[in-house]
Design a protein around this motif. Sequence first.
Motif, PDB file in Angstrom:
ATOM      1  N   ASP A 140     -56.091 -44.175  -8.816  1.00  0.00           N
ATOM      2  CA  ASP A 140     -57.322 -44.566  -8.124  1.00  0.00           C
ATOM      3  C   ASP A 140     -58.001 -43.336  -7.527  1.00  0.00           C
ATOM      4  O   ASP A 140     -57.501 -42.199  -7.619  1.00  0.00           O
ATOM      5  N   GLY A 141     -59.148 -43.557  -6.897  1.00  0.00           N
ATOM      6  CA  GLY A 141     -59.921 -42.448  -6.359  1.00  0.00           C
ATOM      7  C   GLY A 141     -59.174 -41.662  -5.299  1.00  0.00           C
ATOM      8  O   GLY A 141     -59.301 -40.434  -5.212  1.00  0.00           O
ATOM      9  N   GLY A 142     -58.373 -42.366  -4.482  1.00  0.00           N
ATOM     10  CA  GLY A 142     -57.586 -41.683  -3.470  1.00  0.00           C
ATOM     11  C   GLY A 142     -56.557 -40.737  -4.080  1.00  0.00           C
ATOM     12  O   GLY A 142     -56.300 -39.654  -3.554  1.00  0.00           O
ATOM     13  N   ASP A 143     -55.968 -41.154  -5.197  1.00  0.00           N
ATOM     14  CA  ASP A 143     -54.992 -40.292  -5.878  1.00  0.00           C
ATOM     15  C   ASP A 143     -55.665 -39.025  -6.400  1.00  0.00           C
ATOM     16  O   ASP A 143     -55.121 -37.919  -6.284  1.00  0.00           O
ATOM     17  N   LEU A 144     -56.860 -39.184  -6.998  1.00  0.00           N
ATOM     18  CA  LEU A 144     -57.571 -38.019  -7.519  1.00  0.00           C
ATOM     19  C   LEU A 144     -57.959 -37.073  -6.378  1.00  0.00           C
ATOM     20  O   LEU A 144     -57.855 -35.852  -6.526  1.00  0.00           O
TER      21      LEU A 144
ATOM     22  N   PRO B 184     -49.619 -40.988 -10.118  1.00  0.00           N
ATOM     23  CA  PRO B 184     -48.879 -41.307  -8.891  1.00  0.00           C
ATOM     24  C   PRO B 184     -47.652 -42.179  -9.088  1.00  0.00           C
ATOM     25  O   PRO B 184     -46.696 -42.077  -8.324  1.00  0.00           O
ATOM     26  N   LEU B 185     -47.661 -43.045 -10.113  1.00  0.00           N
ATOM     27  CA  LEU B 185     -46.512 -43.935 -10.300  1.00  0.00           C
ATOM     28  C   LEU B 185     -45.347 -43.250 -10.996  1.00  0.00           C
ATOM     29  O   LEU B 185     -44.241 -43.793 -11.036  1.00  0.00           O
ATOM     30  N   TRP B 186     -45.573 -42.055 -11.533  1.00  0.00           N
ATOM     31  CA  TRP B 186     -44.540 -41.377 -12.319  1.00  0.00           C
ATOM     32  C   TRP B 186     -44.206 -39.983 -11.803  1.00  0.00           C
ATOM     33  O   TRP B 186     -43.182 -39.425 -12.174  1.00  0.00           O
ATOM     34  N   MET B 187     -45.081 -39.429 -10.965  1.00  0.00           N
ATOM     35  CA  MET B 187     -44.785 -38.100 -10.407  1.00  0.00           C
ATOM     36  C   MET B 187     -45.607 -37.919  -9.136  1.00  0.00           C
ATOM     37  O   MET B 187     -46.770 -37.531  -9.185  1.00  0.00           O
TER      38      MET B 187
ATOM     39  N   GLN C 294     -37.072 -50.166   3.607  1.00  0.00           N
ATOM     40  CA  GLN C 294     -38.507 -50.054   3.354  1.00  0.00           C
ATOM     41  C   GLN C 294     -38.728 -49.287   2.059  1.00  0.00           C
ATOM     42  O   GLN C 294     -37.951 -48.414   1.702  1.00  0.00           O
ATOM     43  N   HIS C 295     -39.785 -49.661   1.364  1.00  0.00           N
ATOM     44  CA  HIS C 295     -40.148 -48.964   0.143  1.00  0.00           C
ATOM     45  C   HIS C 295     -41.484 -48.290   0.402  1.00  0.00           C
ATOM     46  O   HIS C 295     -42.525 -48.935   0.470  1.00  0.00           O
ATOM     47  N   LEU C 296     -41.420 -47.012   0.569  1.00  0.00           N
ATOM     48  CA  LEU C 296     -42.584 -46.249   1.017  1.00  0.00           C
ATOM     49  C   LEU C 296     -43.730 -46.338   0.021  1.00  0.00           C
ATOM     50  O   LEU C 296     -43.524 -46.290  -1.179  1.00  0.00           O
ATOM     51  N   ARG C 297     -44.940 -46.462   0.532  1.00  0.00           N
ATOM     52  CA  ARG C 297     -46.129 -46.361  -0.308  1.00  0.00           C
ATOM     53  C   ARG C 297     -46.543 -44.888  -0.273  1.00  0.00           C
ATOM     54  O   ARG C 297     -47.019 -44.392   0.739  1.00  0.00           O
ATOM     55  N   THR C 298     -46.343 -44.197  -1.361  1.00  0.00           N
ATOM     56  CA  THR C 298     -46.489 -42.739  -1.358  1.00  0.00           C
ATOM     57  C   THR C 298     -47.901 -42.302  -1.714  1.00  0.00           C
ATOM     58  O   THR C 298     -48.118 -41.469  -2.561  1.00  0.00           O
ATOM     59  N   TYR C 299     -48.874 -42.902  -1.085  1.00  0.00           N
ATOM     60  CA  TYR C 299     -50.253 -42.479  -1.290  1.00  0.00           C
ATOM     61  C   TYR C 299     -51.078 -42.928  -0.094  1.00  0.00           C
ATOM     62  O   TYR C 299     -50.594 -43.642   0.766  1.00  0.00           O
ATOM     63  N   GLY C 300     -52.296 -42.510  -0.037  1.00  0.00           N
ATOM     64  CA  GLY C 300     -53.157 -42.925   1.054  1.00  0.00           C
ATOM     65  C   GLY C 300     -53.724 -41.736   1.797  1.00  0.00           C
ATOM     66  O   GLY C 300     -54.003 -40.701   1.198  1.00  0.00           O
ATOM     67  N   ASP C 301     -53.905 -41.869   3.076  1.00  0.00           N
ATOM     68  CA  ASP C 301     -54.538 -40.826   3.878  1.00  0.00           C
ATOM     69  C   ASP C 301     -53.497 -39.787   4.306  1.00  0.00           C
ATOM     70  O   ASP C 301     -52.669 -40.041   5.164  1.00  0.00           O
ATOM     71  N   PHE C 302     -53.567 -38.636   3.683  1.00  0.00           N
ATOM     72  CA  PHE C 302     -52.693 -37.552   4.113  1.00  0.00           C
ATOM     73  C   PHE C 302     -53.345 -36.228   3.727  1.00  0.00           C
ATOM     74  O   PHE C 302     -54.229 -36.212   2.873  1.00  0.00           O
TER      75      PHE C 302
END
Length: 415
Positions: free
Chosen positions: A270-274, A281-284, A407-415
């Motif tokens: 998604d745009g946040g990943d770019l 993001p789902l593989w690396m 917990q299963h971390l969501r490894t994306y978002g605001d950072f």
Amino acid sequence: MTIYWAPFLHAYQPPWQDVEILKQIYKECYMPLLSMLERHENVKLTLNIQGCLLDQFAKLNLKESRNKLRHLIENQKVELVGSGKYHPILPLIPPAEVDRQIKLTNSTIMQHFSQDKLSGFFPPEMAVSPQLCKIIKKSNFEWMIMDGIANSDEWPHDYVQQSPSGLVTVFRDTYLSNLISFNNIDAQGFVDQLATMFEQFPDEDHYVITAQDAETFGHHIKYYETSFLGKAFSIIEDRSDIKICFISDLLKKFPKKIGKQIKSSSWSTDGGDLAAKVPYPLWMHPLNPIHKYQYRMLRALYRLMEIVEKCALEKGEDSNFSNYYKTARFFYDESLHSCWLWWASMRPMWSPNLIYKGIDLINKTALNAQLALINLKVGEGDQYYSIVIDNGEKLMNALVDQESKGQHLRTYGDF
């Protein structure tokens, strides 16, 4: 004005899929889907069927599906495309292995369907990069499909885009495709959308590409192959303003224009990943604690296998070496599959047992590669073998630690 709809489906199950689950998916999805395609006269479907899935059909003696697909191809209702045989994320594996995965797919398809040439290419998970475009072009494919997010501008509808490498890059309509995938639009609504989305250009022809996993139809959504796809084919059959075509047909019907360099991305990006510069993001993902150990294992395995491949070219006549090398090569091809990385993504996919299946394939490859080198008295690969085994143990511990956190971390978002 004519609207051309080019539907695309991707059929895949991992090489280690449970036999009973595969039979269930075959019964719920593949057979009903192929039967539906046979019933409709106006069908044109571009299809990727992963080479390892064809092998599974053969092992289970599921001849009816192959015969139906062969019949659909011969009657010009289905066109097949190339891919990587064991569903690797192609931009993330060594270029030599990209070439091998492509050739393995080509030979598997030729074996089952006697196809002379495949003009199109599907990168697993639509994971693409500018470098991959160059490799696919050199492999004599005319076009490659990718998600709309890979285009630097809006994906084109009245021309086909050519990359700087000369490869035609076609883009699925992300919005419409996701509406279909998540059952958020019915067949009539979809056809109405096609008919009205280019009303401001009444004198020009346009096209739309939709793409989903084949398992969407019948397995993920019961009877969806009939309630959506079959019904859409039926509605369009009585219209003159919408035509169904292969993706390859678009290259003949629409002009080519040189476009900008495509973005490294996938159909799950998604745009946040770019923005975060994380194209797959789902593989690396750099913030994923499991991916860290998985890629340490993979990078060491790549180096170990490079050494073994070099020895195979120079000293392959040694029988003990050859036996271990062939075993390592067999497991290596399968070990490049993307699933064990996807199940570690925690977005929200998480399955320690399916991650372990990947660990097992990596370890089998590394063990036999190391035994092959030992038989040639080559100590060059020892350090890489140790890295594989050491990080495999760390990965196993990380799986337990991650589960214990609850917990299963969501490894994306605001950072």
